[in-house]
Motif scaffolding. Structure first.
Motif, PDB file in Angstrom:
ATOM      1  N   GLN A  10       0.838  -1.190   0.000  1.00 57.17           N
ATOM      2  CA  GLN A  10       0.000   0.000   0.000  1.00 57.17           C
ATOM      3  C   GLN A  10       0.881   1.250   0.000  1.00 57.17           C
ATOM      4  OE1 GLN A  10      -3.000  -0.434  -0.538  1.00 57.17           O
ATOM      5  NE2 GLN A  10      -4.043   1.437  -0.059  1.00 57.17           N
ATOM      6  N   PRO A  12       0.872   5.718  -0.254  1.00 57.36           N
ATOM      7  CA  PRO A  12      -0.015   6.845   0.055  1.00 57.36           C
ATOM      8  C   PRO A  12      -0.487   7.624  -1.181  1.00 57.36           C
ATOM      9  CG  PRO A  12       2.261   7.420   0.544  1.00 57.36           C
ATOM     10  CD  PRO A  12       2.259   5.957   0.153  1.00 57.36           C
ATOM     11  N   GLU A  15      -4.848   7.760  -1.558  1.00 54.22           N
ATOM     12  CA  GLU A  15      -5.678   8.188  -0.442  1.00 54.22           C
ATOM     13  C   GLU A  15      -6.679   9.258  -0.877  1.00 54.22           C
ATOM     14  OE1 GLU A  15      -2.755   9.176   2.511  1.00 54.22           O
ATOM     15  OE2 GLU A  15      -2.247   7.062   2.824  1.00 54.22           O
ATOM     16  N   GLN A  16      -7.603   9.575   0.029  1.00 56.90           N
ATOM     17  CA  GLN A  16      -8.703  10.492  -0.252  1.00 56.90           C
ATOM     18  C   GLN A  16      -8.217  11.867  -0.715  1.00 56.90           C
ATOM     19  OE1 GLN A  16     -11.336   8.724   0.080  1.00 56.90           O
ATOM     20  NE2 GLN A  16     -13.040  10.127  -0.101  1.00 56.90           N
TER      21      GLN A  16
END
Length: 182
Positions: A10, A12, A15-16
């Motif tokens: 995963q 970053p 992300e949202q």
């Protein structure tokens, strides 16, 4: 054409806040990203009021399914559905079942999808997600009877065998097909 590499961990970059950074941007204004492709399709759908398609292809283990999930999360977020009805979660809720039936172990991937997916996402007049259909095609039927060395059959066969001794199994009406040796 966007080339994505599966880092097998995963990062970053999905992300949202990254979704919001790409939302409303023009293709090429920012770094290449699955969210840029999704935004381009979303924007053209709204502007031209015509269906759009995103084709995700690649070798086994390349991350096609994960890329498709990221695109769907982008649509759910910018389409206003992520917090309202959580359509993405509903669409992806069938994923474990689909993976059990259509995924197998290959030499490159322990959980490799052995079928193609066609996901059709429906939007209303305000471009909010209202539903989705998932269709599968081209299941590798040969894997039912033959696997290469270090590969494994579809997960569902192992799950059925492992659960054949449970009381609930008889309700499935499959006992006559499983002759277990203890």
């Amino acid at each position: 054409v966007l080339v994505a590499i599966n880092p097998y961990e995963q990062l970053p970059i999905y992300e949202q806040d990254v979704i919001y950074a790409y939302s409303g941007q023009n293709m090429g204004d920012m770094d290449p990203h699955i969210f840029a492709v999704a935004e381009g399709a979303y924007k053209q759908m709204a502007r031209d009021e015509k269906n759009q398609s995103i084709i995700v292809s690649g070798e086994s283990g390349a991350g096609k399914t994960v890329s498709a999930k990221y695109a769907m999360r982008f649509f759910a977020t910018v389409g206003g559905s992520a917090s309202e009805t959580n359509i993405e979660a509903k669409v992806l809720a069938s994923s474990p079942i689909m993976e059990a039936i259509g995924n197998a172990k290959t030499t490159r991937n322990d959980n490799s999808s052995r079928f193609g997916k066609y996901i059709q996402i429906g939007f209303d007049k305000r471009y909010h997600i209202i539903g989705a259909n998932m269709r599968t095609y081209l299941l590798e039927k040969s894997r039912v009877v033959f696997q290469a060395e270090d590969e494994r059959n579809y997960h569902i066969f192992y799950q059925l065998c492992a659960s054949a001794s449970l009381p609930e199994f008889k309700d499935l009406g499959l006992s006559k097909y499983f002759h277990l040796h203890t």
